[in-house]
Design a protein around this motif. Structure first.
Motif, PDB file in Angstrom:
ATOM      1  N   THR A  23      -9.991  -5.711   0.984  1.00 42.62           N
ATOM      2  CA  THR A  23      -9.254  -6.838   1.548  1.00 42.62           C
ATOM      3  C   THR A  23      -9.988  -8.147   1.310  1.00 42.62           C
ATOM      4  O   THR A  23      -9.378  -9.163   0.954  1.00 42.62           O
ATOM      5  CB  THR A  23      -9.056  -6.623   3.061  1.00 42.62           C
ATOM      6  OG1 THR A  23      -8.307  -5.432   3.268  1.00 42.62           O
ATOM      7  CG2 THR A  23      -8.312  -7.788   3.686  1.00 42.62           C
ATOM      8  N   GLU A  24     -11.292  -8.130   1.523  1.00 37.11           N
ATOM      9  CA  GLU A  24     -12.080  -9.361   1.397  1.00 37.11           C
ATOM     10  C   GLU A  24     -11.907  -9.993   0.023  1.00 37.11           C
ATOM     11  O   GLU A  24     -11.672 -11.198  -0.094  1.00 37.11           O
ATOM     12  CB  GLU A  24     -13.559  -9.052   1.643  1.00 37.11           C
ATOM     13  CG  GLU A  24     -14.461 -10.278   1.577  1.00 37.11           C
ATOM     14  CD  GLU A  24     -15.918  -9.946   1.831  1.00 37.11           C
ATOM     15  OE1 GLU A  24     -16.751 -10.856   1.717  1.00 37.11           O
ATOM     16  OE2 GLU A  24     -16.214  -8.778   2.143  1.00 37.11           O
ATOM     17  N   PRO A  30      -1.712  -4.302  -3.244  1.00 37.34           N
ATOM     18  CA  PRO A  30      -2.663  -4.287  -2.120  1.00 37.34           C
ATOM     19  C   PRO A  30      -3.780  -3.269  -2.304  1.00 37.34           C
ATOM     20  O   PRO A  30      -3.600  -2.241  -2.958  1.00 37.34           O
ATOM     21  CB  PRO A  30      -1.780  -3.931  -0.917  1.00 37.34           C
ATOM     22  CG  PRO A  30      -0.399  -4.303  -1.332  1.00 37.34           C
ATOM     23  CD  PRO A  30      -0.348  -4.018  -2.802  1.00 37.34           C
ATOM     24  N   SER A  31      -4.920  -3.566  -1.696  1.00 41.14           N
ATOM     25  CA  SER A  31      -6.061  -2.654  -1.747  1.00 41.14           C
ATOM     26  C   SER A  31      -5.822  -1.482  -0.800  1.00 41.14           C
ATOM     27  O   SER A  31      -4.971  -1.530   0.092  1.00 41.14           O
ATOM     28  CB  SER A  31      -7.340  -3.386  -1.358  1.00 41.14           C
ATOM     29  OG  SER A  31      -7.247  -3.895  -0.042  1.00 41.14           O
ATOM     30  N   MET A  32      -6.614  -0.431  -0.983  1.00 39.99           N
ATOM     31  CA  MET A  32      -6.433   0.799  -0.210  1.00 39.99           C
ATOM     32  C   MET A  32      -6.755   0.638   1.274  1.00 39.99           C
ATOM     33  O   MET A  32      -6.359   1.474   2.086  1.00 39.99           O
ATOM     34  CB  MET A  32      -7.295   1.913  -0.803  1.00 39.99           C
ATOM     35  CG  MET A  32      -6.847   2.387  -2.171  1.00 39.99           C
ATOM     36  SD  MET A  32      -5.211   3.158  -2.128  1.00 39.99           S
ATOM     37  CE  MET A  32      -5.123   3.812  -3.804  1.00 39.99           C
ATOM     38  N   ASP A  33      -7.470  -0.425   1.648  1.00 39.13           N
ATOM     39  CA  ASP A  33      -7.848  -0.591   3.057  1.00 39.13           C
ATOM     40  C   ASP A  33      -6.957  -1.585   3.795  1.00 39.13           C
ATOM     41  O   ASP A  33      -7.262  -2.012   4.899  1.00 39.13           O
ATOM     42  CB  ASP A  33      -9.311  -1.023   3.178  1.00 39.13           C
ATOM     43  CG  ASP A  33      -9.563  -2.426   2.613  1.00 39.13           C
ATOM     44  OD1 ASP A  33      -8.645  -2.990   1.974  1.00 39.13           O
ATOM     45  OD2 ASP A  33     -10.672  -2.952   2.804  1.00 39.13           O
ATOM     46  N   ARG A  73      -5.007   8.725   4.801  1.00 42.43           N
ATOM     47  CA  ARG A  73      -3.656   8.782   5.357  1.00 42.43           C
ATOM     48  C   ARG A  73      -3.091   7.408   5.681  1.00 42.43           C
ATOM     49  O   ARG A  73      -1.895   7.267   5.922  1.00 42.43           O
ATOM     50  CB  ARG A  73      -3.635   9.674   6.595  1.00 42.43           C
ATOM     51  CG  ARG A  73      -4.434   9.172   7.784  1.00 42.43           C
ATOM     52  CD  ARG A  73      -4.470  10.236   8.879  1.00 42.43           C
ATOM     53  NE  ARG A  73      -5.384  11.321   8.554  1.00 42.43           N
ATOM     54  CZ  ARG A  73      -5.278  12.550   9.051  1.00 42.43           C
ATOM     55  NH1 ARG A  73      -4.293  12.840   9.880  1.00 42.43           N
ATOM     56  NH2 ARG A  73      -6.148  13.481   8.733  1.00 42.43           N
ATOM     57  N   GLU A  74      -3.932   6.349   5.711  1.00 45.59           N
ATOM     58  CA  GLU A  74      -3.434   5.002   6.027  1.00 45.59           C
ATOM     59  C   GLU A  74      -2.677   4.374   4.853  1.00 45.59           C
ATOM     60  O   GLU A  74      -1.947   3.394   5.029  1.00 45.59           O
ATOM     61  CB  GLU A  74      -4.597   4.069   6.396  1.00 45.59           C
ATOM     62  CG  GLU A  74      -5.367   4.476   7.639  1.00 45.59           C
ATOM     63  CD  GLU A  74      -6.473   5.458   7.325  1.00 45.59           C
ATOM     64  OE1 GLU A  74      -6.662   5.774   6.127  1.00 45.59           O
ATOM     65  OE2 GLU A  74      -7.156   5.910   8.262  1.00 45.59           O
TER      66      GLU A  74
END
Length: 351
Positions: free
Chosen positions: A112-113, A134-137, A203-204
């Motif tokens: 995200t950063e 989008p990133s995985m987090d 899972r997110e």
């Protein structure tokens, strides 16, 4: 007369290369003493450091102005090599070129950063629109809120490609991941398997959740009990496939739907080390249809996503938002996946 690099090098008794590195402030192994000697020699010969600084600032300003004069679409995507995302990128680039746009692609370390940093950069150079993978987090903690705030406050039309983000409402282009999960699981069922596991990442992640939904829905439709212990969670790496297959094998599960082909490669590795045969002792279906799946032994049955078409659609959508041609409410666009049947699944019947 303006001093040359050679003049300064001769005065400081150093190489021309050293002078160039110091005057252009480039990283080097030049000692501080030598650097100061070069600077002093340059000053003695009348080198104008203030003029150089002003020219550099003007150069940066000119770059930004040039971006303003052209129609630029910014793309943010993970840095790691991924054939599917490369296909999406190809679709974006080709469509942009056809319609007179250019792309500036920023890669990130899937965080995200870094994504937020690239949004700020692309906003500063005044791109016309943003396409973000989008990133995985993004759905962990408050990362989704940070992304939503950054995109909305950019003042630029934007959309998400491949991955959705919780509570970020905008145009969204993706494959029908739930349908793909259903398709992969049903193929195993129709091949005569009724004890089917799944190996996934975190899972997110949106695509992970959707593929799990498809897996469970196929089991339920065919009256096969859903067992949570048959779902192995890990990371989006080959090692997860290895560890997941080891775990599922201990439960007597020999038919597997892998979240993606990279994870499936880990299953192949486990089978090889254990003296097991893919397509006989272990049946597996992957997702993405990477090139390597065609040269595995046996070749991997997998789900294909139309990455290039998704990229073109993302580009078409953002251009229509930029030009005001599309004033309709935001929409989600889903592309149908396809099953690519090869030899990695044992067939018990012909249903």
């Amino acid at each position: 007369m303006k001093p040359t690099v050679r003049n300064i090098a001769e005065r400081a008794n150093v190489s021309i290369a050293s002078v160039s590195l110091v005057l252009n402030n480039k990283p080097s192994r030049i000692t501080e003493a030598t650097r100061q000697k070069i600077i002093e020699a340059a000053k003695e010969l009348g080198y104008n450091f203030e003029e150089k600084k002003k020219n550099e600032e003007l150069s940066i300003e000119n770059v930004c102005n040039n971006f303003e004069k052209k129609s630029i679409i910014g793309v943010i995507r993970p840095r790691y090599y991924n054939e599917f995302l490369d296909a999406c990128q190809k679709g974006i680039d080709e469509y942009c070129q056809i319609y007179g746009y250019r792309t500036v692609t920023c890669t990130v370390n899937d965080t995200t950063e870094q994504t937020l940093d690239r949004i700020r950069f692309l906003t500063d150079i005044k791109v016309s629109g943003l396409i973000v993978v989008p990133s995985m987090d993004m759905n962990i903690e408050d990362n989704n809120e940070k992304l939503g705030w950054a995109l909305k406050n950019s003042g630029i039309p934007f959309l998400l490609l491949d991955q959705a983000v919780d509570r970020v409402y905008c145009d969204f282009i993706t494959a029908d991941n739930k349908s793909g999960g259903y398709m992969a699981t049903e193929y195993l069922i129709h091949s005569g398997h009724d004890k089917i596991g799944m190996i996934v990442g975190a899972r997110e992640v949106y695509t992970c959740r959707k593929r799990i939904e498809g897996y469970k829905e196929a089991l339920a439709f065919h009256n096969i009990s859903i067992k949570e212990e048959y779902i192995f969670y890990g990371q989006y790496k080959r090692q997860t496939g290895y560890e997941g297959m080891k775990y599922l094998n201990s439960l007597g599960v020999h038919a597997v739907f892998a979240y993606d082909d990279e994870i499936a490669l880990g299953v192949y590795q486990y089978a090889q080390e254990q003296g097991l045969t893919i397509g006989e002792d272990i049946s597996i279906v992957g997702f993405n249809d990477l090139y390597v799946t065609t040269v595995l032994s046996p070749p991997l049955t997998t789900i294909e996503q139309p990455g290039e078409l998704m990229g073109k659609k993302a580009c078409e959508t953002i251009i229509n938002r930029i030009t005001g041609k599309d004033k309709n409410p935001i929409r989600n666009t889903y592309f149908a996946p396809a099953l690519i049947e090869r030899k990695s699944v044992k067939i018990y019947n012909n249903e």
